[in-house]
Enzyme design. Structure first.
Site, PDB file in Angstrom:
ATOM      1  N   GLU A  99     -30.205  59.125  28.330  1.00  0.00           N
ATOM      2  CA  GLU A  99     -29.442  60.199  27.685  1.00  0.00           C
ATOM      3  C   GLU A  99     -28.724  61.024  28.757  1.00  0.00           C
ATOM      4  O   GLU A  99     -29.167  61.092  29.900  1.00  0.00           O
ATOM      5  CB  GLU A  99     -30.435  61.054  26.862  1.00  0.00           C
ATOM      6  CG  GLU A  99     -29.880  62.287  26.192  1.00  0.00           C
ATOM      7  CD  GLU A  99     -28.824  62.022  25.132  1.00  0.00           C
ATOM      8  OE1 GLU A  99     -27.791  61.415  25.467  1.00  0.00           O
ATOM      9  OE2 GLU A  99     -29.010  62.470  23.986  1.00  0.00           O
ATOM     10  N   ASP A 100     -27.618  61.645  28.366  1.00  0.00           N
ATOM     11  CA  ASP A 100     -26.908  62.488  29.325  1.00  0.00           C
ATOM     12  C   ASP A 100     -27.601  63.825  29.517  1.00  0.00           C
ATOM     13  O   ASP A 100     -27.828  64.272  30.632  1.00  0.00           O
ATOM     14  CB  ASP A 100     -25.438  62.693  28.907  1.00  0.00           C
ATOM     15  CG  ASP A 100     -25.281  63.198  27.469  1.00  0.00           C
ATOM     16  OD1 ASP A 100     -26.288  63.347  26.734  1.00  0.00           O
ATOM     17  OD2 ASP A 100     -24.125  63.457  27.060  1.00  0.00           O
ATOM     18  N   ASP A 103     -30.791  69.208  25.402  1.00  0.00           N
ATOM     19  CA  ASP A 103     -30.446  70.622  25.264  1.00  0.00           C
ATOM     20  C   ASP A 103     -31.512  71.272  24.366  1.00  0.00           C
ATOM     21  O   ASP A 103     -32.579  71.632  24.832  1.00  0.00           O
ATOM     22  CB  ASP A 103     -29.027  70.681  24.687  1.00  0.00           C
ATOM     23  CG  ASP A 103     -28.461  72.082  24.581  1.00  0.00           C
ATOM     24  OD1 ASP A 103     -28.903  72.962  25.321  1.00  0.00           O
ATOM     25  OD2 ASP A 103     -27.551  72.291  23.749  1.00  0.00           O
ATOM     26  N   PHE A 152     -22.581  75.246  29.815  1.00  0.00           N
ATOM     27  CA  PHE A 152     -22.020  74.041  29.194  1.00  0.00           C
ATOM     28  C   PHE A 152     -21.341  73.225  30.279  1.00  0.00           C
ATOM     29  O   PHE A 152     -20.377  73.671  30.893  1.00  0.00           O
ATOM     30  CB  PHE A 152     -21.053  74.398  28.071  1.00  0.00           C
ATOM     31  CG  PHE A 152     -20.726  73.204  27.221  1.00  0.00           C
ATOM     32  CD1 PHE A 152     -21.574  72.815  26.192  1.00  0.00           C
ATOM     33  CD2 PHE A 152     -19.589  72.445  27.477  1.00  0.00           C
ATOM     34  CE1 PHE A 152     -21.298  71.694  25.429  1.00  0.00           C
ATOM     35  CE2 PHE A 152     -19.300  71.318  26.703  1.00  0.00           C
ATOM     36  CZ  PHE A 152     -20.157  70.948  25.681  1.00  0.00           C
ATOM     37  N   ARG A 165     -14.839  63.316  30.277  1.00  0.00           N
ATOM     38  CA  ARG A 165     -15.887  62.315  30.525  1.00  0.00           C
ATOM     39  C   ARG A 165     -15.635  61.547  31.813  1.00  0.00           C
ATOM     40  O   ARG A 165     -16.568  61.103  32.480  1.00  0.00           O
ATOM     41  CB  ARG A 165     -15.953  61.304  29.367  1.00  0.00           C
ATOM     42  CG  ARG A 165     -16.430  61.890  28.048  1.00  0.00           C
ATOM     43  CD  ARG A 165     -16.746  60.754  27.079  1.00  0.00           C
ATOM     44  NE  ARG A 165     -16.843  61.206  25.695  1.00  0.00           N
ATOM     45  CZ  ARG A 165     -17.927  61.737  25.150  1.00  0.00           C
ATOM     46  NH1 ARG A 165     -19.005  61.902  25.882  1.00  0.00           N
ATOM     47  NH2 ARG A 165     -17.929  62.116  23.890  1.00  0.00           N
TER      48      ARG A 165
HETATM   49  P1  IMP Z   1     -29.630  68.603  21.580  1.00  0.00           P
HETATM   50  O1  IMP Z   1     -29.921  67.913  20.283  1.00  0.00           O
HETATM   51  O2  IMP Z   1     -29.371  70.060  21.393  1.00  0.00           O
HETATM   52  O3  IMP Z   1     -30.650  68.346  22.655  1.00  0.00           O
HETATM   53  O4  IMP Z   1     -28.222  68.090  22.043  1.00  0.00           O
HETATM   54  C1  IMP Z   1     -28.061  66.995  22.758  1.00  0.00           C
HETATM   55  C2  IMP Z   1     -26.607  66.577  22.781  1.00  0.00           C
HETATM   56  O5  IMP Z   1     -25.682  67.696  22.758  1.00  0.00           O
HETATM   57  C3  IMP Z   1     -26.386  65.876  24.074  1.00  0.00           C
HETATM   58  O6  IMP Z   1     -26.688  64.509  23.966  1.00  0.00           O
HETATM   59  C4  IMP Z   1     -24.925  66.155  24.348  1.00  0.00           C
HETATM   60  O7  IMP Z   1     -24.155  65.169  23.718  1.00  0.00           O
HETATM   61  C5  IMP Z   1     -24.653  67.495  23.706  1.00  0.00           C
HETATM   62  N1  IMP Z   1     -24.696  68.575  24.734  1.00  0.00           N
HETATM   63  C6  IMP Z   1     -25.639  69.522  24.872  1.00  0.00           C
HETATM   64  N2  IMP Z   1     -25.382  70.334  25.908  1.00  0.00           N
HETATM   65  C7  IMP Z   1     -24.230  69.869  26.462  1.00  0.00           C
HETATM   66  C8  IMP Z   1     -23.438  70.278  27.603  1.00  0.00           C
HETATM   67  O8  IMP Z   1     -23.722  71.237  28.351  1.00  0.00           O
HETATM   68  N3  IMP Z   1     -22.316  69.544  27.842  1.00  0.00           N
HETATM   69  C9  IMP Z   1     -21.950  68.470  27.069  1.00  0.00           C
HETATM   70  N4  IMP Z   1     -22.658  68.053  26.019  1.00  0.00           N
HETATM   71  C10 IMP Z   1     -23.794  68.750  25.701  1.00  0.00           C
HETATM   72 MG    MG Z   2     -25.531  62.846  24.040  1.00  0.00          MG
END
Ligand code: IMP
Ligand code: MG
Length: 176
Positions: A99-100, A103, A152, A165
């Site tokens: 995963e990238d 959050d 972010f 990207r």
């Molecule tokens: P979560 O469900 O809140 O953990 O969100 C995860 C997804 O939100 C990640 O896989 C990203 O695609 C996107 N995301 C969350 N924070 C960032 C950020 O700082 N930059 C870009 N994408 C983000």
């Molecule tokens: Mg993602």
């Protein structure tokens, strides 16, 4: 203005490359002799997974899953839809999710629960970035690139509205 100049650098391409090599070496040690599947979460992990895979000197297979979160664009709702599913079963395979960024953790919570129903031999998580201050559910991270503050970030696969990207480093958007 050039695309990369719109970002305030946080992690240089060199620093990312060094960390990805370390993560790859760790995974290589842990999965020797096992049937390993690297499972990339689209689209954000596409660059990370391609570098990570080349840092693991083991036979492995690569698959992808596309997920989209309903609700607001910048905040995960926890209601997740699979937009594109795996191409092969993972039953009895050792899966490392790539995963990238984790959050709130809500997307990963859904994915981990969903993967468990497919009877893999094991599932671990490798994420390049983690924002612990935003966590809304506890996600066990087995391989972590960098922990970051609540900013972010974009670049190296991460986007803002599908842009940035292809920037080779990770940074924060400059204002104006
Ligand atoms: P979560 O469900 O809140 O953990 O969100 C995860 C997804 O939100 C990640 O896989 C990203 O695609 C996107 N995301 C969350 N924070 C960032 C950020 O700082 N930059 C870009 N994408 C983000
Ligand atoms: Mg993602």
């Amino acid at each position: 203005m050039k695309l990369a100049a719109e970002l305030e650098p946080m992690f240089t391409a060199d620093r990312i490359a060094r960390r990805v090599e370390e993560l790859g070496a760790q995974i290589e040690r842990d999965y020797e002799g096992k049937e390993l599947v690297l499972l990339g979460v689209l689209k954000g992990s596409y660059i990370f997974i391609s570098d990570l895979a080349r840092a693991i000197d083991l036979p492995l297979s690569i698959d992808f899953i596309g997920l989209s979160s309903y609700g607001e664009a910048t905040e995960s709702s926890g209601v997740v839809k699979i937009t594109s599913d795996l191409t092969r079963p993972i039953e009895r395979k050792h899966v490392v999710i790539v995963e990238d960024i984790v959050d709130t953790g809500l997307t990963m919570r859904y994915l981990l629960d969903n993967m468990a129903t497919r009877r893999p031999a094991s599932v671990k998580l490798c994420t390049l970035l983690h924002k612990p201050s935003r966590a809304r559910t506890r996600i066990p991270i087995d391989y972590l690139g960098f922990e970051i503050e609540d900013r972010f970030v974009v670049g190296y696969g991460l986007d803002a509205n599908d842009k940035y990207r292809n920037v080779p480093f990770i940074g924060v958007l400059r204002h104006g």
